[in-house]
Design a protein around this motif. Structure first.
Motif, PDB file in Angstrom:
ATOM      1  N   THR A  10      13.100   5.827   9.036  1.00 47.23           N
ATOM      2  CA  THR A  10      11.935   5.494   8.222  1.00 47.23           C
ATOM      3  C   THR A  10      11.614   4.005   8.305  1.00 47.23           C
ATOM      4  O   THR A  10      10.455   3.610   8.465  1.00 47.23           O
ATOM      5  CB  THR A  10      12.185   5.894   6.753  1.00 47.23           C
ATOM      6  OG1 THR A  10      12.389   7.303   6.683  1.00 47.23           O
ATOM      7  CG2 THR A  10      10.996   5.513   5.877  1.00 47.23           C
ATOM      8  N   ASP A  35      -5.238  -0.013   6.140  1.00 42.89           N
ATOM      9  CA  ASP A  35      -4.756   1.372   6.165  1.00 42.89           C
ATOM     10  C   ASP A  35      -3.362   1.465   6.788  1.00 42.89           C
ATOM     11  O   ASP A  35      -2.492   2.194   6.294  1.00 42.89           O
ATOM     12  CB  ASP A  35      -5.736   2.256   6.943  1.00 42.89           C
ATOM     13  CG  ASP A  35      -7.058   2.446   6.216  1.00 42.89           C
ATOM     14  OD1 ASP A  35      -7.086   2.223   4.987  1.00 42.89           O
ATOM     15  OD2 ASP A  35      -8.050   2.794   6.875  1.00 42.89           O
ATOM     16  N   THR A  38      -0.713  -0.022   4.592  1.00 44.21           N
ATOM     17  CA  THR A  38      -0.463   0.931   3.508  1.00 44.21           C
ATOM     18  C   THR A  38       0.517   2.007   3.952  1.00 44.21           C
ATOM     19  O   THR A  38       1.431   2.383   3.202  1.00 44.21           O
ATOM     20  CB  THR A  38      -1.784   1.566   3.044  1.00 44.21           C
ATOM     21  OG1 THR A  38      -2.668   0.538   2.587  1.00 44.21           O
ATOM     22  CG2 THR A  38      -1.546   2.559   1.909  1.00 44.21           C
ATOM     23  N   GLN A  39       0.343   2.495   5.171  1.00 44.08           N
ATOM     24  CA  GLN A  39       1.289   3.479   5.704  1.00 44.08           C
ATOM     25  C   GLN A  39       2.696   2.900   5.803  1.00 44.08           C
ATOM     26  O   GLN A  39       3.685   3.568   5.477  1.00 44.08           O
ATOM     27  CB  GLN A  39       0.827   3.949   7.081  1.00 44.08           C
ATOM     28  CG  GLN A  39      -0.457   4.765   7.070  1.00 44.08           C
ATOM     29  CD  GLN A  39      -0.911   5.130   8.466  1.00 44.08           C
ATOM     30  OE1 GLN A  39      -0.088   5.389   9.362  1.00 44.08           O
ATOM     31  NE2 GLN A  39      -2.231   5.157   8.675  1.00 44.08           N
ATOM     32  N   GLU A  42       4.192   2.742   2.360  1.00 42.50           N
ATOM     33  CA  GLU A  42       4.613   4.065   1.893  1.00 42.50           C
ATOM     34  C   GLU A  42       5.966   4.446   2.470  1.00 42.50           C
ATOM     35  O   GLU A  42       6.746   5.160   1.842  1.00 42.50           O
ATOM     36  CB  GLU A  42       3.556   5.102   2.272  1.00 42.50           C
ATOM     37  CG  GLU A  42       2.272   4.971   1.442  1.00 42.50           C
ATOM     38  CD  GLU A  42       1.142   5.832   1.957  1.00 42.50           C
ATOM     39  OE1 GLU A  42       1.294   6.412   3.068  1.00 42.50           O
ATOM     40  OE2 GLU A  42       0.103   5.917   1.271  1.00 42.50           O
ATOM     41  N   LEU A  43       6.278   3.972   3.668  1.00 44.86           N
ATOM     42  CA  LEU A  43       7.581   4.232   4.281  1.00 44.86           C
ATOM     43  C   LEU A  43       8.664   3.308   3.747  1.00 44.86           C
ATOM     44  O   LEU A  43       9.820   3.707   3.600  1.00 44.86           O
ATOM     45  CB  LEU A  43       7.475   4.078   5.805  1.00 44.86           C
ATOM     46  CG  LEU A  43       6.652   5.155   6.527  1.00 44.86           C
ATOM     47  CD1 LEU A  43       6.368   4.740   7.959  1.00 44.86           C
ATOM     48  CD2 LEU A  43       7.401   6.498   6.493  1.00 44.86           C
ATOM     49  N   GLY A  45       8.468   0.471   0.805  1.00 46.61           N
ATOM     50  CA  GLY A  45       7.751  -0.341  -0.170  1.00 46.61           C
ATOM     51  C   GLY A  45       8.503  -1.565  -0.633  1.00 46.61           C
ATOM     52  O   GLY A  45       7.970  -2.353  -1.421  1.00 46.61           O
ATOM     53  N   TRP A  51       3.489  -6.192   2.135  1.00 46.54           N
ATOM     54  CA  TRP A  51       2.590  -6.491   1.012  1.00 46.54           C
ATOM     55  C   TRP A  51       1.825  -7.787   1.248  1.00 46.54           C
ATOM     56  O   TRP A  51       0.609  -7.858   1.012  1.00 46.54           O
ATOM     57  CB  TRP A  51       3.390  -6.597  -0.287  1.00 46.54           C
ATOM     58  CG  TRP A  51       3.979  -5.302  -0.754  1.00 46.54           C
ATOM     59  CD1 TRP A  51       5.252  -4.849  -0.528  1.00 46.54           C
ATOM     60  CD2 TRP A  51       3.334  -4.284  -1.525  1.00 46.54           C
ATOM     61  NE1 TRP A  51       5.436  -3.622  -1.108  1.00 46.54           N
ATOM     62  CE2 TRP A  51       4.280  -3.252  -1.733  1.00 46.54           C
ATOM     63  CE3 TRP A  51       2.065  -4.151  -2.065  1.00 46.54           C
ATOM     64  CZ2 TRP A  51       3.980  -2.091  -2.460  1.00 46.54           C
ATOM     65  CZ3 TRP A  51       1.754  -3.007  -2.802  1.00 46.54           C
ATOM     66  CH2 TRP A  51       2.708  -1.988  -2.989  1.00 46.54           C
TER      67      TRP A  51
END
Length: 462
Positions: A10, A35, A38-39, A42-43, A45, A51
């Motif tokens: 991950t 985008d 963001t992916q 999600e994997l 954070g 960020w």
């Protein structure tokens, strides 16, 4: 062991996506970069870099609220990560929030004491805060301030006999006057201040009488054109009129905010749009964008350009007029047009927008959901909190996809940055109001670079 392998996979996948996001960012595809970041988030954070990088991409799209949130998250994850403070400070700076920016650059300096770039930006922030405190100290109380618009009598201003530019004969601008003025602007000639005052003051009077949300009715068989950010690109504005015709009662336009800043012909753009409004109010509708505000104009160039081409008095006058601009429009109870997309809070109704007392510099929370990037969205079940407003488009997905196209081809990112890609506008035909997107390429203009009048802070962060 399988869990460890899965976790490693991950994390590795997150890094792969970050690389793709960085490539999109370098190609100026900031929405795509967001985008992808963001992916990656999600994997994984807990990676402060993701960020902070997404914060920078948001900043490029002038989504400063989102940039500050992302940078703050990066700082929360790693309080010693200097780029988190740096990028939050840059977003604060872009919003004209010098005091908040100063605190972040003080942290950058603390973490990186030998970084010359951090030292330079900290010193500039300190100067800005000192200037701001001085201005606050000498400013008159709000209750004692008199509007500049109330102190100007344009009729008392004499026009020199040798002036050969456009003239308003009588009480209002005519089509012949507007054509002559645009031709003069095209040849880099100035409009006399008497007529500039007249146009701006008359436009203010018209805008004051409008509600915060304006209803537009397009009869069956007629058309209506919506344009996104112009950002001081006067020669591209002329090209739109060349392609689509001049504004008139039979050929009406809505310019959806961000008329000024960035491009170095913002005075010419705003006077042209205002002149058409004076000539025929139903020929052109104007909405407020996030660049129709003092803080943006001070940083992104309009204030400096107005001071150079007109006078200090016009700086304050334009600020007063911008406070009168409506915030949103609804076309035939079917299409909702607002500069900043939908809302950051639930339950907002059209009646709430109509009730907004807009006659002031906008509060940050309003800016966050009303202003940011030009968007056109349909009304209906998807946004049922807005209330029942007629039939939804048969193909809702088409309308949302069209938003994506107009956003990616917006003049904000493309023309005003001088990159020479394409701009776009939307043309709606009643009664269906299905959007027809017209794209066009940037046209040549005099050799005045974008941001020629911008604040030094902006150049430091470019």
């Amino acid at each position: 062991m399988p869990n460890m392998e899965s976790q490693d996979s991950t994390v590795s996948r997150g890094e792969e996506i970050k690389v793709l996001a960085n490539e999109a960012f370098k190609a100026h595809k900031y929405s795509q970069a967001i985008d992808l970041y963001t992916q990656a988030i999600e994997l994984n954070g807990k990676n402060a870099v993701y960020w902070a990088n997404r914060a920078l991409a948001h900043t490029k799209l002038e989504e400063y609220g989102s940039a500050i949130q992302d940078a703050s998250k990066a700082i929360e994850i790693d309080p010693k990560y200097s780029k988190g403070y740096y990028r939050r400070g840059a977003a604060f700076l872009a919003m004209g929030k010098f005091k908040e920016a100063l605190k972040d650059f003080q942290q950058v300096k603390k973490i990186c004491p030998n970084d010359p770039d951090a030292t330079k930006k900290l010193k500039e922030c300190e100067k800005a805060v000192m200037k701001l405190k001085f201005e606050e100290a000498i400013a008159a109380p709000e209750s004692e301030r008199r509007l500049v618009a109330d102190s100007i009598d344009f009729r008392s201003i004499d026009v020199e006999q040798q002036y050969s530019g456009a003239r308003i004969e009588g009480d209002s601008a005519t089509l012949d006057f507007v054509k002559k003025m645009m031709d003069d602007f095209k040849n880099q000639k100035c409009l006399h201040k008497r007529y500039a005052f007249q146009i701006v003051l008359q436009t203010r009077e018209m805008l004051q009488a409008l509600p915060s949300l304006v209803d537009i009715n397009i009869p069956d068989g007629k058309h209506f054109t919506v344009c996104g950010d112009v950002h001081g690109q006067f020669y591209d504005l002329l090209n739109i009129f060349e392609l689509n015709g001049l504004p008139s009662e039979e050929n009406p336009y809505l310019f959806n905010g961000d008329f000024v800043d960035r491009g170095s012909f913002s005075v010419e753009v705003i006077l042209t749009l205002f002149a058409f409004k004076c000539m025929c109010p139903s020929a052109i509708y104007l909405a407020r964008g996030n660049h129709e505000s003092k803080s943006m104009n001070k940083i992104y160039g309009f204030e400096g350009e107005v001071r150079s081409k007109l006078s200090e008095t016009f700086v304050e006058l334009f600020a007063e007029v911008f406070c009168c601009l409506p915030l949103a429009h609804v076309i035939n109870d079917k299409v909702f047009v607002v500069h900043g997309g939908l809302f950051s809070v639930d339950g907002v109704k059209l009646s709430d927008i109509r009730a907004i007392d807009r006659f002031s510099e906008p509060p940050e929370e309003a800016w966050h959901y009303l202003m940011s990037v030009a968007r056109m969205l349909p009304l209906g079940d998807l946004f049922d909190t807005l209330g029942p407003l007629g039939d939804l488009f048969d193909t809702l997905g088409l309308m949302l996809n069209c938003y994506g196209v107009i956003h990616n081809l917006s003049m904000e990112e493309v023309l005003a940055s001088g990159m020479g890609n394409k701009g776009a506008f939307m043309r709606f035909e009643a009664p269906e109001l299905k959007p027809n997107i017209v794209t066009f390429s940037a046209v040549p203009h005099p050799d005045v670079k974008p941001m020629a009048y911008a604040n030094n802070f902006l150049r430091m962060f470019s």
